[in-house]
Design a protein around this motif. Structure first.
Motif, PDB file in Angstrom:
ATOM      1  N   UNK A   1      13.638   8.636 -16.594  1.00 43.75           N
ATOM      2  CA  UNK A   1      12.153   9.239 -16.875  1.00 43.75           C
ATOM      3  C   UNK A   1      11.358   8.337 -15.601  1.00 43.75           C
ATOM      4  N   UNK A   2      11.163   7.006 -15.779  1.00 46.67           N
ATOM      5  CA  UNK A   2      10.923   6.272 -15.609  1.00 46.67           C
ATOM      6  C   UNK A   2      10.336   6.655 -14.117  1.00 46.67           C
ATOM      7  N   UNK A   3       8.642   5.835 -13.877  1.00 43.20           N
ATOM      8  CA  UNK A   3       8.208   7.185 -12.330  1.00 43.20           C
ATOM      9  C   UNK A   3       8.300   5.350 -11.991  1.00 43.20           C
ATOM     10  N   UNK A   4       8.185   6.028 -10.175  1.00 40.99           N
ATOM     11  CA  UNK A   4       8.014   4.827  -9.010  1.00 40.99           C
ATOM     12  C   UNK A   4       7.309   6.099  -8.040  1.00 40.99           C
ATOM     13  N   UNK A   5       6.274   5.410  -7.381  1.00 44.88           N
ATOM     14  CA  UNK A   5       5.158   6.297  -6.026  1.00 44.88           C
ATOM     15  C   UNK A   5       5.203   5.239  -4.852  1.00 44.88           C
ATOM     16  N   UNK A   6       5.912   5.506  -4.356  1.00 43.87           N
ATOM     17  CA  UNK A   6       5.144   5.119  -2.742  1.00 43.87           C
ATOM     18  C   UNK A   6       4.855   5.192  -1.725  1.00 43.87           C
ATOM     19  N   UNK A   7       5.039   5.680  -0.674  1.00 47.78           N
ATOM     20  CA  UNK A   7       5.455   6.448   0.337  1.00 47.78           C
ATOM     21  C   UNK A   7       6.945   6.663   0.972  1.00 47.78           C
ATOM     22  N   UNK A   8       6.877   7.772   0.925  1.00 51.50           N
ATOM     23  CA  UNK A   8       8.053   8.902   1.242  1.00 51.50           C
ATOM     24  C   UNK A   8       8.573   8.671   2.643  1.00 51.50           C
ATOM     25  N   UNK A   9       9.792   8.828   2.585  1.00 48.65           N
ATOM     26  CA  UNK A   9       9.899   8.376   4.653  1.00 48.65           C
ATOM     27  C   UNK A   9      10.888   9.689   4.211  1.00 48.65           C
ATOM     28  N   UNK A  10      10.988  11.186   5.171  1.00 46.23           N
ATOM     29  CA  UNK A  10      11.843  11.973   5.131  1.00 46.23           C
ATOM     30  C   UNK A  10      13.338  11.831   6.029  1.00 46.23           C
ATOM     31  N   UNK A  11      13.246  10.616   6.869  1.00 41.05           N
ATOM     32  CA  UNK A  11      14.308  10.675   7.460  1.00 41.05           C
ATOM     33  C   UNK A  11      14.750   9.271   7.315  1.00 41.05           C
ATOM     34  N   UNK A  12      14.080   8.907   6.375  1.00 40.97           N
ATOM     35  CA  UNK A  12      15.837   8.267   5.555  1.00 40.97           C
ATOM     36  C   UNK A  12      15.752   8.561   3.841  1.00 40.97           C
ATOM     37  N   UNK A  13      14.836   9.538   3.286  1.00 42.94           N
ATOM     38  CA  UNK A  13      15.172   9.834   2.142  1.00 42.94           C
ATOM     39  C   UNK A  13      14.786   9.162   1.373  1.00 42.94           C
ATOM     40  N   UNK A  14      13.534   8.229   1.264  1.00 44.98           N
ATOM     41  CA  UNK A  14      13.594   6.979   0.419  1.00 44.98           C
ATOM     42  C   UNK A  14      12.000   6.308   0.583  1.00 44.98           C
TER      43      UNK A  14
ATOM     44  N   UNK B   1      -0.985  11.498   2.924  1.00 44.96           N
ATOM     45  CA  UNK B   1      -0.093  12.864   1.874  1.00 44.96           C
ATOM     46  C   UNK B   1       1.516  12.274   1.793  1.00 44.96           C
ATOM     47  N   UNK B   2       2.212  11.375   2.324  1.00 45.90           N
ATOM     48  CA  UNK B   2       3.240  10.561   2.140  1.00 45.90           C
ATOM     49  C   UNK B   2       3.261  10.126   1.146  1.00 45.90           C
ATOM     50  N   UNK B   3       2.531   9.751   0.210  1.00 48.25           N
ATOM     51  CA  UNK B   3       2.345   8.771  -0.824  1.00 48.25           C
ATOM     52  C   UNK B   3       2.728   9.700  -1.855  1.00 48.25           C
ATOM     53  N   UNK B   4       4.361   9.941  -2.453  1.00 48.11           N
ATOM     54  CA  UNK B   4       5.166  10.755  -3.747  1.00 48.11           C
ATOM     55  C   UNK B   4       5.311   9.867  -5.121  1.00 48.11           C
ATOM     56  N   UNK B   5       6.368  10.526  -5.772  1.00 49.58           N
ATOM     57  CA  UNK B   5       6.316   9.865  -7.451  1.00 49.58           C
ATOM     58  C   UNK B   5       7.066  10.554  -7.373  1.00 49.58           C
TER      59      UNK B   5
ATOM     60  N   UNK C   1       9.151   4.089   0.503  1.00 48.82           N
ATOM     61  CA  UNK C   1       8.775   2.111   0.773  1.00 48.82           C
ATOM     62  C   UNK C   1       6.865   2.433   0.286  1.00 48.82           C
ATOM     63  N   UNK C   2       7.459   0.384   0.215  1.00 45.79           N
ATOM     64  CA  UNK C   2       6.509   0.092  -0.616  1.00 45.79           C
ATOM     65  C   UNK C   2       6.014   0.145  -1.857  1.00 45.79           C
ATOM     66  N   UNK C   3       7.358   1.101  -3.007  1.00 39.59           N
ATOM     67  CA  UNK C   3       7.259   1.169  -4.213  1.00 39.59           C
ATOM     68  C   UNK C   3       7.156   0.241  -5.138  1.00 39.59           C
ATOM     69  N   UNK C   4       6.276   1.293  -5.877  1.00 39.87           N
ATOM     70  CA  UNK C   4       6.113   0.254  -7.167  1.00 39.87           C
ATOM     71  C   UNK C   4       6.503   1.495  -8.983  1.00 39.87           C
TER      72      UNK C   4
ATOM     73  N   UNK D   1       0.895   1.410   5.702  1.00 38.69           N
ATOM     74  CA  UNK D   1       1.852   1.756   6.150  1.00 38.69           C
ATOM     75  C   UNK D   1       1.823   2.127   6.879  1.00 38.69           C
ATOM     76  N   UNK D   2       2.390   1.697   8.636  1.00 39.17           N
ATOM     77  CA  UNK D   2       2.528   2.430   9.979  1.00 39.17           C
ATOM     78  C   UNK D   2       3.651   2.575   9.372  1.00 39.17           C
ATOM     79  N   UNK D   3       2.896   4.044  10.193  1.00 39.49           N
ATOM     80  CA  UNK D   3       4.362   5.628  10.211  1.00 39.49           C
ATOM     81  C   UNK D   3       3.860   6.337   9.289  1.00 39.49           C
TER      82      UNK D   3
END
Length: 68
Positions: free
Chosen positions: A29-42, A18-22, A44-47, A12-14
């Protein structure tokens, strides 16, 4: 796990690989992976992921190698 036509998806743009975070839920204890945005602290494109194979599939989906 690839897109419907078997191609990798663009990162994803922006974001970079290295922005991939779990993230892990403290309650379940459920795990979610996606692209972490420090600007809005969440994420994106999470699964939701349950296994190492699902984590590896997320990386393959975007054409990147997992790194630690």
């Amino acid at each position: 796990m690839r897109s419907a036509k078997g191609r990798t998806l663009p990162i994803p743009e922006g974001f970079t690989e290295k922005d991939i975070k779990i993230e892990s839920s403290t309650c379940t204890g459920e795990k979610t992976i996606g692209f972490y945005s420090p600007a809005d602290k969440k994420l994106h494109c999470s699964e939701l992921v349950r296994t190492q194979e699902e984590i590896a599939a997320f990386y393959r989906k975007y054409g990147v190698e997992p790194w630690t």
